[in-house]
Design a protein around this motif. Structure first.
Motif, mmCIF file in Angstrom:
data_model
loop_
_atom_site.group_PDB
_atom_site.id
_atom_site.type_symbol
_atom_site.label_atom_id
_atom_site.label_comp_id
_atom_site.label_asym_id
_atom_site.label_seq_id
_atom_site.Cartn_x
_atom_site.Cartn_y
_atom_site.Cartn_z
ATOM 1 N N PRO A 197 -3.065 -5.648 8.710
ATOM 2 C CA PRO A 197 -4.109 -5.797 7.681
ATOM 3 C C PRO A 197 -3.688 -5.232 6.330
ATOM 4 O O PRO A 197 -3.928 -5.860 5.284
ATOM 5 C CB PRO A 197 -5.292 -5.004 8.259
ATOM 6 N N GLU A 198 -3.052 -4.054 6.345
ATOM 7 C CA GLU A 198 -2.621 -3.428 5.089
ATOM 8 C C GLU A 198 -1.603 -4.312 4.357
ATOM 9 O O GLU A 198 -1.618 -4.406 3.118
ATOM 10 C CB GLU A 198 -2.014 -2.054 5.357
ATOM 11 N N THR A 199 -0.738 -4.972 5.118
ATOM 12 C CA THR A 199 0.268 -5.854 4.517
ATOM 13 C C THR A 199 -0.381 -7.093 3.922
ATOM 14 O O THR A 199 -0.068 -7.500 2.789
ATOM 15 C CB THR A 199 1.310 -6.262 5.577
ATOM 16 N N LEU A 200 -1.292 -7.686 4.662
ATOM 17 C CA LEU A 200 -1.985 -8.873 4.156
ATOM 18 C C LEU A 200 -2.792 -8.536 2.902
ATOM 19 O O LEU A 200 -2.842 -9.335 1.957
ATOM 20 C CB LEU A 200 -2.899 -9.452 5.232
ATOM 21 N N ILE A 201 -3.396 -7.360 2.890
ATOM 22 C CA ILE A 201 -4.182 -6.937 1.726
ATOM 23 C C ILE A 201 -3.288 -6.797 0.494
ATOM 24 O O ILE A 201 -3.700 -7.145 -0.625
ATOM 25 C CB ILE A 201 -4.922 -5.618 2.034
ATOM 26 N N ARG A 202 -2.066 -6.329 0.667
ATOM 27 C CA ARG A 202 -1.146 -6.206 -0.471
ATOM 28 C C ARG A 202 -0.904 -7.565 -1.115
ATOM 29 O O ARG A 202 -0.919 -7.707 -2.343
ATOM 30 C CB ARG A 202 0.187 -5.591 -0.033
ATOM 31 N N PHE A 203 -0.666 -8.570 -0.285
ATOM 32 C CA PHE A 203 -0.403 -9.907 -0.821
ATOM 33 C C PHE A 203 -1.678 -10.517 -1.410
ATOM 34 O O PHE A 203 -1.612 -11.258 -2.399
ATOM 35 C CB PHE A 203 0.196 -10.802 0.268
ATOM 36 N N LEU A 204 -2.812 -10.212 -0.817
ATOM 37 C CA LEU A 204 -4.079 -10.695 -1.384
ATOM 38 C C LEU A 204 -4.340 -10.077 -2.750
ATOM 39 O O LEU A 204 -4.776 -10.765 -3.689
ATOM 40 C CB LEU A 204 -5.230 -10.372 -0.420
ATOM 41 N N LYS A 205 -4.084 -8.783 -2.880
ATOM 42 C CA LYS A 205 -4.255 -8.127 -4.180
ATOM 43 C C LYS A 205 -3.360 -8.766 -5.235
ATOM 44 O O LYS A 205 -3.756 -8.943 -6.387
ATOM 45 C CB LYS A 205 -3.930 -6.640 -4.063
ATOM 46 N N GLU A 238 -1.031 13.728 -0.510
ATOM 47 C CA GLU A 238 -1.639 12.707 0.346
ATOM 48 C C GLU A 238 -0.620 12.078 1.291
ATOM 49 O O GLU A 238 -0.968 11.211 2.094
ATOM 50 C CB GLU A 238 -2.274 11.614 -0.516
ATOM 51 N N GLY A 239 0.644 12.512 1.173
ATOM 52 C CA GLY A 239 1.676 12.005 2.062
ATOM 53 C C GLY A 239 2.456 10.825 1.545
ATOM 54 O O GLY A 239 3.291 10.260 2.258
ATOM 55 N N LEU A 240 2.218 10.434 0.269
ATOM 56 C CA LEU A 240 2.939 9.298 -0.300
ATOM 57 C C LEU A 240 4.332 9.725 -0.766
ATOM 58 O O LEU A 240 4.471 10.757 -1.429
ATOM 59 C CB LEU A 240 2.174 8.706 -1.489
ATOM 60 N N PRO A 241 5.361 8.954 -0.428
ATOM 61 C CA PRO A 241 6.705 9.262 -0.922
ATOM 62 C C PRO A 241 6.739 9.230 -2.448
ATOM 63 O O PRO A 241 6.100 8.379 -3.065
ATOM 64 C CB PRO A 241 7.575 8.139 -0.339
ATOM 65 N N THR A 277 1.295 3.138 3.245
ATOM 66 C CA THR A 277 2.063 1.922 2.975
ATOM 67 C C THR A 277 2.477 1.782 1.515
ATOM 68 O O THR A 277 3.031 0.750 1.123
ATOM 69 C CB THR A 277 1.246 0.678 3.384
ATOM 70 N N THR A 278 2.202 2.810 0.696
ATOM 71 C CA THR A 278 2.587 2.764 -0.714
ATOM 72 C C THR A 278 3.284 4.060 -1.108
ATOM 73 O O THR A 278 3.279 5.039 -0.354
ATOM 74 C CB THR A 278 1.362 2.561 -1.630
ATOM 75 N N PRO A 313 5.087 -6.721 -3.012
ATOM 76 C CA PRO A 313 3.967 -6.492 -3.934
ATOM 77 C C PRO A 313 3.114 -5.297 -3.542
ATOM 78 O O PRO A 313 2.979 -4.960 -2.360
ATOM 79 C CB PRO A 313 3.159 -7.794 -3.805
ATOM 80 N N GLU A 314 2.567 -4.659 -4.551
ATOM 81 C CA GLU A 314 1.595 -3.575 -4.359
ATOM 82 C C GLU A 314 2.125 -2.446 -3.474
ATOM 83 O O GLU A 314 1.381 -1.843 -2.718
ATOM 84 C CB GLU A 314 0.296 -4.140 -3.757
ATOM 85 N N LYS A 315 3.412 -2.141 -3.621
ATOM 86 C CA LYS A 315 3.986 -1.032 -2.853
ATOM 87 C C LYS A 315 3.917 0.281 -3.608
ATOM 88 O O LYS A 315 4.191 1.346 -3.042
ATOM 89 C CB LYS A 315 5.456 -1.315 -2.485
ATOM 90 N N THR A 316 3.574 0.225 -4.893
ATOM 91 C CA THR A 316 3.501 1.438 -5.710
ATOM 92 C C THR A 316 2.052 1.743 -6.053
ATOM 93 O O THR A 316 1.345 0.901 -6.622
ATOM 94 C CB THR A 316 4.321 1.292 -7.002
ATOM 95 N N ASN A 317 1.624 2.937 -5.714
ATOM 96 C CA ASN A 317 0.260 3.364 -5.971
ATOM 97 C C ASN A 317 0.054 3.698 -7.441
ATOM 98 O O ASN A 317 -0.914 3.270 -8.064
ATOM 99 C CB ASN A 317 -0.072 4.566 -5.089
#
Length: 328
Positions: free
Chosen positions: A36-44, A100-103, A150-151, A184-188
């Motif tokens: 779901p998180e991956t599909l949401i990235r492409f939808l965004k 928050e744990g984001l790289p 995921t970001t 897409p949408e990998k950077t917060n």
């Protein structure tokens, strides 16, 4: 994940469920269990239009298959001196994690010269870091925190930005297009630090060209950005160029364990060793060959991206001309 259009998500899920091999196999490397998180990235990335997001995702999966992206983490850049040259001239590294744990990825935009290897090696290196982030770093962070991560966060250091950046626009546009179309949408959030006058001029004209969702991600911080960044990460996670006001971002500053750009930094040592190990596991099937891993270069992802590249080039030329006039 913010506001999610469940209808669009359901539509895209139904479309992707119909995809057959080999696209399903490469999709597993993309979603890493977080569908779901991956599909949401492409939808965004396609303004929640399921049909357009489906087209984008299918094209990305085909790109992965055609360019054997699933194998890229078993394709080391050799010899090691060449890889060190790439690392010394393509400044990027993992400095730590946000609270928050984001790289937290640091990128030396101003001091990257991209002059130690061919374009193909730099593209190979960039995609390898993307894939290592998505297949190793983010799943590990998700497991540690018990929730999908995921970001990432990116800190862009503009120290040393000069007119010579004109020579890098083509390569940077290629890399940007690869990211926009396939990651897409990998950077917060993008944090821009140590911004010189030349950047301020470019940003003023580029900012209005960006889509609103992109503009919201960009924060231009004062100086090295240390105080603002300490609100979201601990001191140990700060990139080396943010730890002391006025310290700049010398590619040689600090020891190897502190300078996250360096091949001697733990992140790059782990990445390099991981790729070597994957290569050894794959060696019986395909002997290691010296040479770059060629990837098909996309056209600019959107008219927006092409316009931005042209605008930056135009502004840099204006700045160069204004300096020449002053010198006269």
């Amino acid at each position: 994940m913010g506001i999610v259009s469940q209808d669009a998500l359901n539509q895209l899920q139904a479309l992707i469920d119909q995809v057959e091999e080999p696209l399903q196999k490469t999709f597993q490397n993309v979603h890493q269990g977080y569908v779901p998180e991956t599909l949401i990235r492409f939808l965004k990335a396609r303004e929640w239009n399921a049909s357009k997001a489906h087209k984008m995702l299918i094209e990305s999966l085909n790109w992965r298959v055609q360019n054997e992206i699933d194998k890229i983490l078993s394709k080391p850049i050799i010899p090691q001196d060449l890889y060190r040259g790439v690392r010394d001239s393509q400044l990027i590294g993992l400095s730590g994690y946000s609270r928050e744990g984001l790289p937290v990825f640091a990128i030396g935009v101003g001091l990257s010269t991209f002059d130690k290897a061919s374009v193909h090696y730099y593209v190979q290196s960039h995609i390898q870091i993307n894939e290592y982030r998505d297949r190793v770093i983010l799943p590990s962070a998700s497991k540690k925190h018990g929730r999908p991560i995921t970001t990432c966060v990116k800190v862009l250091d503009m120290t040393g930005l000069k007119l010579s950046a004109l020579n890098q626009i083509k390569l940077l546009t290629i890399i940007s297009s690869i990211d926009d179309l396939n990651y897409p949408e990998k950077t917060n959030t993008y944090y821009i630090v140590n911004a010189p006058y030349i950047f301020a001029g470019c940003w003023k004209v580029v900012k209005p060209l960006l889509q609103e969702r992109t503009r919201k991600k960009v924060q231009v911080l004062q100086g090295c950005g240390r105080d603002e960044l300490l609100k979201i990460m601990d001191y140990a996670a700060l990139p080396h160029f943010c730890r002391k006001e006025g310290s700049g971002s010398s590619k040689h500053s600090g020891s190897g364990s502190e300078n996250c750009y360096s091949l001697d930094h733990p992140f790059h040592q782990e990445l390099y060793n991981y790729i070597k190990e994957q290569s050894r596991m794959n060696e019986s099937k395909e002997p290691i060959k010296q040479g770059s891993f060629h990837v098909e270069f996309p056209e600019p992802a959107t008219k927006e991206e092409a316009d931005i590249a042209k605008t930056i080039e135009s502004e840099l030329h204006k700045f160069e001309n204004s300096r020449e006039n002053v010198d006269c």
